[in-house]
Design an enzyme around this catalytic site. Structure first.
Site, PDB file in Angstrom:
ATOM      1  N   THR A 112      46.646  35.582  45.008  1.00  0.00           N
ATOM      2  CA  THR A 112      47.982  35.441  45.296  1.00  0.00           C
ATOM      3  C   THR A 112      48.324  33.580  44.975  1.00  0.00           C
ATOM      4  OG1 THR A 112      47.793  34.033  47.222  1.00  0.00           O
ATOM      5  CG2 THR A 112      48.055  36.721  47.469  1.00  0.00           C
ATOM      6  N   GLY A 121      49.103  29.049  35.055  1.00  0.00           N
ATOM      7  CA  GLY A 121      47.335  29.697  34.635  1.00  0.00           C
ATOM      8  C   GLY A 121      46.623  29.929  35.952  1.00  0.00           C
ATOM      9  N   ILE A 122      47.241  29.830  36.938  1.00  0.00           N
ATOM     10  CA  ILE A 122      46.410  29.995  38.394  1.00  0.00           C
ATOM     11  C   ILE A 122      45.515  30.901  38.436  1.00  0.00           C
ATOM     12  CG2 ILE A 122      46.502  29.370  41.111  1.00  0.00           C
ATOM     13  CD1 ILE A 122      48.260  27.120  40.145  1.00  0.00           C
ATOM     14  N   ARG A 124      45.336  33.329  36.246  1.00  0.00           N
ATOM     15  CA  ARG A 124      43.966  33.577  34.976  1.00  0.00           C
ATOM     16  C   ARG A 124      43.062  32.697  35.743  1.00  0.00           C
ATOM     17  NH1 ARG A 124      43.314  34.395  30.268  1.00  0.00           N
ATOM     18  NH2 ARG A 124      44.895  35.209  29.441  1.00  0.00           N
ATOM     19  N   GLU A 148      50.533  45.370  40.190  1.00  0.00           N
ATOM     20  CA  GLU A 148      51.627  45.920  39.557  1.00  0.00           C
ATOM     21  C   GLU A 148      50.390  45.984  38.579  1.00  0.00           C
ATOM     22  OE1 GLU A 148      55.200  42.726  38.586  1.00  0.00           O
ATOM     23  OE2 GLU A 148      54.295  42.062  39.789  1.00  0.00           O
ATOM     24  N   TYR A 152      46.012  42.601  34.776  1.00  0.00           N
ATOM     25  CA  TYR A 152      45.021  42.421  35.097  1.00  0.00           C
ATOM     26  C   TYR A 152      44.577  42.806  33.643  1.00  0.00           C
ATOM     27  CZ  TYR A 152      45.025  41.293  39.887  1.00  0.00           C
ATOM     28  OH  TYR A 152      45.659  40.582  40.383  1.00  0.00           O
ATOM     29  N   PHE A 431      42.690  48.266  48.789  1.00  0.00           N
ATOM     30  CA  PHE A 431      41.366  47.274  49.310  1.00  0.00           C
ATOM     31  C   PHE A 431      41.820  45.955  48.290  1.00  0.00           C
ATOM     32  CE2 PHE A 431      39.977  48.574  45.834  1.00  0.00           C
ATOM     33  CZ  PHE A 431      38.856  47.147  44.518  1.00  0.00           C
TER      34      PHE A 431
HETATM   35  C1  LIG Z   1      50.316  38.019  40.088  1.00  0.00           C
HETATM   36  C2  LIG Z   1      49.983  36.883  40.319  1.00  0.00           C
HETATM   37  C3  LIG Z   1      48.734  36.669  40.907  1.00  0.00           C
HETATM   38  C4  LIG Z   1      50.093  35.551  38.861  1.00  0.00           C
HETATM   39  O1  LIG Z   1      50.321  34.302  38.957  1.00  0.00           O
HETATM   40  P1  LIG Z   1      50.712  33.283  38.256  1.00  0.00           P
HETATM   41  O2  LIG Z   1      49.337  31.839  38.661  1.00  0.00           O
HETATM   42  O3  LIG Z   1      51.686  33.741  38.399  1.00  0.00           O
HETATM   43  O4  LIG Z   1      49.698  33.897  37.303  1.00  0.00           O
HETATM   44  P2  LIG Z   1      49.168  32.694  35.684  1.00  0.00           P
HETATM   45  O5  LIG Z   1      49.945  31.941  35.335  1.00  0.00           O
HETATM   46  O6  LIG Z   1      47.837  33.134  35.770  1.00  0.00           O
HETATM   47  O7  LIG Z   1      49.157  34.502  34.401  1.00  0.00           O
HETATM   48  C5  LIG Z   1      48.053  34.976  33.593  1.00  0.00           C
HETATM   49  C6  LIG Z   1      48.688  35.389  32.885  1.00  0.00           C
HETATM   50  O8  LIG Z   1      48.782  36.350  33.377  1.00  0.00           O
HETATM   51  C7  LIG Z   1      50.894  36.563  32.982  1.00  0.00           C
HETATM   52  N1  LIG Z   1      50.745  37.433  34.418  1.00  0.00           N
HETATM   53  C8  LIG Z   1      51.009  36.982  36.111  1.00  0.00           C
HETATM   54  N2  LIG Z   1      51.969  37.608  36.260  1.00  0.00           N
HETATM   55  C9  LIG Z   1      52.326  38.842  36.072  1.00  0.00           C
HETATM   56  C10 LIG Z   1      53.424  39.537  36.660  1.00  0.00           C
HETATM   57  N3  LIG Z   1      53.864  39.998  37.766  1.00  0.00           N
HETATM   58  N4  LIG Z   1      53.689  41.036  35.637  1.00  0.00           N
HETATM   59  C11 LIG Z   1      53.112  40.758  34.373  1.00  0.00           C
HETATM   60  N5  LIG Z   1      52.150  39.850  34.094  1.00  0.00           N
HETATM   61  C12 LIG Z   1      52.011  38.696  34.879  1.00  0.00           C
HETATM   62  C13 LIG Z   1      51.024  35.889  32.990  1.00  0.00           C
HETATM   63  O9  LIG Z   1      52.747  35.667  32.058  1.00  0.00           O
HETATM   64  C14 LIG Z   1      49.815  34.751  31.817  1.00  0.00           C
HETATM   65  O10 LIG Z   1      49.921  35.396  30.908  1.00  0.00           O
HETATM   66  P3  LIG Z   1      49.049  34.741  29.817  1.00  0.00           P
HETATM   67  O11 LIG Z   1      48.608  34.048  29.806  1.00  0.00           O
HETATM   68  O12 LIG Z   1      48.477  36.060  29.028  1.00  0.00           O
HETATM   69  O13 LIG Z   1      50.120  34.761  28.444  1.00  0.00           O
HETATM   70  C15 LIG Z   1      51.078  35.846  40.866  1.00  0.00           C
HETATM   71  O14 LIG Z   1      52.377  36.017  41.026  1.00  0.00           O
HETATM   72  C16 LIG Z   1      51.587  36.342  42.450  1.00  0.00           C
HETATM   73  O15 LIG Z   1      50.766  36.128  43.741  1.00  0.00           O
HETATM   74  N6  LIG Z   1      52.053  37.698  42.877  1.00  0.00           N
HETATM   75  C17 LIG Z   1      51.942  38.142  44.765  1.00  0.00           C
HETATM   76  C18 LIG Z   1      50.904  38.610  45.120  1.00  0.00           C
HETATM   77  C19 LIG Z   1      50.566  39.528  43.919  1.00  0.00           C
HETATM   78  O16 LIG Z   1      51.259  40.666  43.270  1.00  0.00           O
HETATM   79  N7  LIG Z   1      49.220  39.612  43.383  1.00  0.00           N
HETATM   80  C20 LIG Z   1      48.333  40.354  42.800  1.00  0.00           C
HETATM   81  C21 LIG Z   1      47.853  41.506  43.924  1.00  0.00           C
HETATM   82  S1  LIG Z   1      46.912  42.943  43.308  1.00  0.00           S
END
Ligand SMILES: CC(C)(COP(=O)(O)OP(=O)(O)OC[C@H]1O[C@@H](n2cnc3c(N)ncnc32)[C@H](O)[C@@H]1OP(=O)(O)O)[C@@H](O)C(=O)NCCC(=O)NCCS
Length: 431
Positions: A112, A121-122, A124, A148, A152, A431
């Site tokens: 999260t 980029g966190i 990532r 979503e 990944y 999980f």
């Molecule tokens: C999904 C989540 C972890 C992304 O965190 P973030 O720090 O905003 O992601 P980053 O800035 O590191 O993005 C990394 C890459 O993923 C992409 N990305 C991030 N969230 C994305 C999403 N929901 N859908 C599509 N692409 C996404 C970014 O565009 C970026 O792409 P690039 O580096 O190839 O240009 C965050 O939005 C979150 O906590 N969401 C709610 C909880 C959740 O769904 N967690 C995943 C559990 S499986």
């Protein structure tokens, strides 16, 4: 003695990258109640869940496995500086692969990032850090289940086991399957705590995609998780064979239709069976429940035999979802961990933007189905990304499908003879 996952140092590459933004990437001490609470509150918030009660936090802390590695990203300028602005929790788990064997895998969860810190980029940094941390422990693959399916792929993960949600119109169903000889018994979650997990363990190696688990991942299925308001709705049955040996169980809840009391919905949360008899007994019990018009079943295997045990195939509507995502890290170790459907030599070229799996690899399969895998300069029979390799890995996704989608080139039929598994992969939990 091997180092505990939680004691491994933080990944230096990601630490430096986040430090450049004024953020601190750190392992969170899961044995420290206050540190755990701060981490857990952040993770819960990240998934939009209700604020956990002190009882929930205390029990989750008590149940936290010693193998759990908690990581947080801290921003000392944030509104609640002691709470991380981003989280992950990872641990080693056995992932079943074709051949009734398991590969040690890095289970990645709890990813999260707070809304206040998104898209810089966190995630990532966290996800890549955990890939390197897996390799540092000689874990050849990483795996996760996803909120979503758009996030990944860019890190080399790809769907390897699918699942189905079923909606069954029970008034259209007449049971035509086997007559189970055992007995279905109503039991409590407490009664099933040990027997049920033993059944889960017994079936695990029979199904590629299943993973080892216990602790919270198990007790929450039985409604024994503290503070789980929905748990009071759960009912549990156990199937005992004619000798009285527990061979399966089902967990379900009933949802009333206020307009018609004969139109309840039965939501089947879990059904695990170690024998075909138990499978038939439990499904029949579920389908013949009085006052129920619809059974919905979440996260069922794609090769569910149920439709062949009732007289109306179309009484069951199916919705399929990608479920377990796999990321191959160490190609020789990962590929040697499973067995193959054909003997001979297969050479595959793997492209991996993050570098871990990149190369050309010769897979030499003996008559036993076991393989030795090493780097080679020989020409490749097939070329693909590490994502495609992850999808082929458990034997469920046809290479021909990926070739048709432009995701691999070369001899897809030969790949299928080697990689396809006789049992469809499936993971029965989130999980
Ligand atoms: C999904 C989540 C972890 C992304 O965190 P973030 O720090 O905003 O992601 P980053 O800035 O590191 O993005 C990394 C890459 O993923 C992409 N990305 C991030 N969230 C994305 C999403 N929901 N859908 C599509 N692409 C996404 C970014 O565009 C970026 O792409 P690039 O580096 O190839 O240009 C965050 O939005 C979150 O906590 N969401 C709610 C909880 C959740 O769904 N967690 C995943 C559990 S499986």
């Amino acid at each position: 003695m091997s180092t505990r996952s939680a004691d491994l140092p933080i990944d230096e590459t990601s630490r430096a990258r986040l430090a450049a933004q004024g953020l601190r990437l750190a392992v969170v001490d899961g044995t420290d109640a206050a540190a755990y609470e701060a981490w857990f509150r952040a993770e819960t918030r990240g998934f939009h869940n209700a604020t956990p009660t002190p009882e929930t936090i205390a029990t989750r802390h008590r149940l936290l496995g010693k193998d759990r590695r908690l990581v947080g990203v801290f921003d000392d300028t944030a509104g609640i500086p002691e709470q991380p602005v981003a989280t992950t929790i990872c641990w080693p788990a056995d992932l079943t692969v074709p051949g009734r064997r398991a590969v040690p895998a890095w289970a990645v969860s709890g990813v999260t990032v707070a809304q206040t810190h998104r898209r810089r980029g966190i995630a990532r940094a966290l996800v890549e850090a955990e890939l390197r941390t897996a390799l540092a422990q000689d874990l050849p693959v990483a795996m996760l289940t996803v909120s979503e399916s758009t996030i990944y792929s860019r890190f080399g993960y790809s769907p390897a086991a699918f699942a189905r949600d079923l909606t069954i119109s029970t008034r259209r169903v007449r049971w035509t399957g086997p007559e189970p000889r055992g007995r279905v018994q109503l039991v409590t979650g407490e009664q099933l705590r040990e027997d049920g997990l033993a059944i889960v363990e017994r079936v695990r190696l029979g199904r590629p995609g299943e993973m080892s688990y216990s602790g919270h991942l198990w007790t929450r299925q039985l409604g024994l998780a503290p503070g789980d308001a929905d748990s009071r709705k759960l009912q549990i049955v156990r199937y005992d064979d004619p000798d009285g040996v527990p061979q399966g169980f089902a967990v379900y809840e009933l949802v009333e239709d206020p307009a018609d009391y004969a139109d309840h919905e039965l939501k089947l949360h879990t059904l695990v069976a170690a024998t075909t008899d138990a499978y038939a007994g439990l499904w029949r019990y579920v389908l013949e429940m009085d006052l129920v018009a619809t059974v919905t079943a979440h996260l069922r295997p794609v090769d569910e035999p149920l439709r062949w045990m009732i007289d109306d195939f179309r009484a069951v509507r199916v919705n399929e979802l990608d479920h377990l995502w796999v990321r191959v890290l160490d190609v020789p170790a990962a590929l040697a961990a499973r067995t193959y459907g054909a003997p001979g030599r297969l050479v595959i070229a793997i492209d991996d933007p993050l570098g871990f799996a990149a190369g050309t690899w010769a897979v030499d399969v003996a008559d036993t189905g076991e393989a030795t895998v090493r780097a080679t300069d020989d020409p490749a029979d097939a070329s693909m990304s590490v994502n495609a390799l992850g999808s082929l890995y458990l034997g469920g996704v046809p290479a021909r499908t990926l070739a048709a989608a432009g995701l691999l080139t070369g001899d897809a039929e030969r790949l299928d003879r080697f990689f396809r598994a006789p049992v469809e992969p499936y993971l029965s939990i989130w999980f």
